[in-house]
Design an enzyme around this catalytic site. Structure first.
Site, short mmCIF file in Angstrom:
data_model
loop_
_atom_site.label_atom_id
_atom_site.label_comp_id
_atom_site.label_asym_id
_atom_site.label_seq_id
_atom_site.Cartn_x
_atom_site.Cartn_y
_atom_site.Cartn_z
N LYS A 73 43.86 69.06 75.33
CA LYS A 73 44.49 70.45 74.42
C LYS A 73 45.22 70.17 73.10
O LYS A 73 45.11 70.87 72.29
CB LYS A 73 45.49 71.39 75.43
CG LYS A 73 44.24 71.93 76.38
CD LYS A 73 44.76 73.27 77.07
CE LYS A 73 43.79 73.87 78.09
NZ LYS A 73 44.49 75.02 78.78
N LYS A 126 33.81 69.54 81.02
CA LYS A 126 34.06 70.72 81.84
C LYS A 126 33.79 71.92 81.18
O LYS A 126 34.10 72.22 79.82
CB LYS A 126 35.26 70.52 82.38
CG LYS A 126 36.40 71.34 82.10
CD LYS A 126 37.66 71.39 83.04
CE LYS A 126 38.61 72.64 82.39
NZ LYS A 126 38.46 74.10 82.58
N LYS A 156 36.95 78.28 80.03
CA LYS A 156 36.90 79.51 79.28
C LYS A 156 37.35 79.55 77.76
O LYS A 156 37.03 80.62 77.13
CB LYS A 156 37.90 80.66 80.20
CG LYS A 156 39.30 80.27 80.05
CD LYS A 156 39.70 81.52 80.89
CE LYS A 156 40.45 81.20 82.36
NZ LYS A 156 41.53 80.19 82.21
P1 ATP Z 1 41.45 77.05 79.71
O1 ATP Z 1 40.41 76.45 78.90
O2 ATP Z 1 42.13 78.16 78.94
O3 ATP Z 1 42.26 75.86 80.22
P2 ATP Z 1 40.03 77.04 82.40
O4 ATP Z 1 38.77 77.50 82.42
O5 ATP Z 1 40.31 75.54 82.35
O6 ATP Z 1 40.61 77.77 81.05
P3 ATP Z 1 42.39 77.52 84.01
O7 ATP Z 1 42.87 78.80 84.06
O8 ATP Z 1 42.89 76.61 83.39
O9 ATP Z 1 40.65 77.81 83.39
O10 ATP Z 1 41.79 77.13 85.51
C1 ATP Z 1 41.90 77.85 86.56
C2 ATP Z 1 40.99 77.16 87.81
O11 ATP Z 1 39.70 77.27 87.52
C3 ATP Z 1 41.89 76.12 88.15
O12 ATP Z 1 41.63 75.91 89.36
C4 ATP Z 1 40.82 75.05 87.72
O13 ATP Z 1 40.69 73.82 88.25
C5 ATP Z 1 39.41 75.77 87.75
N1 ATP Z 1 38.33 75.44 86.69
C6 ATP Z 1 38.49 75.26 85.62
N2 ATP Z 1 37.30 74.91 84.97
C7 ATP Z 1 36.43 74.42 86.10
C8 ATP Z 1 35.09 74.18 86.09
N3 ATP Z 1 34.69 73.76 84.69
N4 ATP Z 1 34.54 73.62 87.31
C9 ATP Z 1 35.43 74.09 88.35
N5 ATP Z 1 36.70 74.56 88.31
C10 ATP Z 1 37.35 74.78 87.26
MG MG Z 2 42.20 74.70 82.16
#
Ligand code: ATP
Ligand code: MG
Length: 330
Positions: free
Chosen positions: A113, A195, A198
């Site tokens: 990040k 990965k 969002k």
């Molecule tokens: P950001 O990019 O803002 O960090 P994010 O998509 O990583 O968003 P988070 O809010 O950080 O989402 O994570 C929420 C949950 O979703 C956590 O338990 C994280 O491990 C899970 N998660 C996030 N991305 C993935 C993915 N690609 N596959 C499986 N689980 C995921």
């Molecule tokens: Mg995240």
């Protein structure tokens, strides 16, 4: 017997992806009957990268509606907004004094990040895993259902719990990660080595839970595949493997069952079939979320009840921590 405690959260930092759904929220639904569950909307974590205030506010309510639409029952769990329970920030402060700058700066997410937001490498971004440790430890959590990307952070939560207990006496339960096999890491549709996130700036990389059928089909159609034409999961085929994984997660089948049903099919038809499976699974969730969003009063009430319940549990741990570290009390 007392139920074991489960804690998890998602940040309202963007529209949720199928990664968040498969890696986190969907597994929560299975746990709510057997565990004492705390499911938060992590708005304090979200501001570690810049957020537009009105958007953040809107997404917080959207996420509350989505939790319920995905099957989280607010009667069974504490569903609440992180910033409504001040103990998270308070415990984070104490844990900060036990965290070494070196270990925080070595975290993969911090490095990723920081690279993505080079103009805003703030203290909060580095402190993210310490706040996460506070979230988890406040509730004397046994299990934390998260995606594989959060494993390293959970290790730090465990280290901090053990470090605190060693220094001040038994206070925190040491939590275990609960990582779903298969769905633990959904990759980006544009780069299977990354990965799905969002906050990815490429809109074709992620499938959002809010995407309509056309958008979902279009994104799967554009998903990167690999050379060759066999639809099999293997290390040489990261794109196809990811698509097969998504298919299995939504269809509830094994990799070999999926491979068998696509044997002989071309990549184009395969991607269409995966897209249709995802669109079919998301349609009822989307309809229910929309219905719930028209019931603002109901959502406000359930969040108030959730934070009340979380506050009662959190306060117990926090008072104990304050006593142990030697903060003066009458
Ligand atoms: P950001 O990019 O803002 O960090 P994010 O998509 O990583 O968003 P988070 O809010 O950080 O989402 O994570 C929420 C949950 O979703 C956590 O338990 C994280 O491990 C899970 N998660 C996030 N991305 C993935 C993915 N690609 N596959 C499986 N689980 C995921
Ligand atoms: Mg995240």
């Amino acid at each position: 017997m007392e139920k074991k405690v489960v804690y998890s959260a998602v940040q309202p930092s963007g529209n949720l992806t199928i990664g968040n759904y498969i890696g986190a929220i969907r597994s929560w639904v299975k746990l709510q009957n057997d565990y004492d569950c705390f499911f938060a909307i992590a708005d304090m974590h979200a501001i570690t990268v810049r957020q537009e205030p009105a958007e953040l506010r809107r997404r917080t309510l959207d996420l509350a509606a989505l939790y319920v639409a995905c099957g989280i029952d607010p009667e069974k769990c504490a569903l609440y907004v992180q910033s409504h329970v001040s103990a998270h920030a308070e415990l984070c402060w104490v844990l900060n004094t036990l965290t070494y700058v070196g270990e925080a700066s070595r975290m993969t997410q911090f490095k990723d990040k920081s690279a993505r937001h080079a103009d805003n490498v703030n203290m909060g971004l580095m402190d993210y895993p310490v706040l996460m440790a506070a979230d988890v430890l406040l509730y004397q959590t046994d299990l934390v259902p998260v995606g594989a990307d959060q494993k390293q952070h959970l290790e730090l939560s465990r280290d901090l719990a053990i470090r605190f207990n060693n220094r001040y006496g038994e206070t925190f339960r040491v939590p275990e990660p609960l990582i779903e096999r298969g769905g633990a890491k959904i990759a980006s549709l544009q780069d299977p080595f990354k990965k799905m996130s969002k906050s990815d700036e490429n809109p074709n990389a992620s499938v959002f839970l809010s995407d309509d059928r056309d958008a979902i089909l279009r994104k799967f159609k554009r998903a990167v595949t690999d050379s060759g034409d066999a639809i099999v999961a293997s290390e040489e085929k990261p794109g196809i493997t990811n698509l097969l994984g998504i298919y299995c997660a939504f269809k509830g089948c094994t990799m070999s069952e999926a491979e068998a049903s696509f044997a002989g099919m071309g990549y184009g038809d395969f991607k269409l079939a995966v897209g249709e499976t995802v669109a079919d699974a998301l349609a009822p969730i989307q309809a229910e979320q929309k219905r719930l969003l028209s019931e603002k009063k109901y959502l406000a009430e359930l969040l108030a009840a959730g934070s009340e319940r979380a506050f009662r549990a959190a306060r117990k741990t926090l008072s104990k921590v304050y006593r142990k570290v030697g903060f003066y009390r009458e």
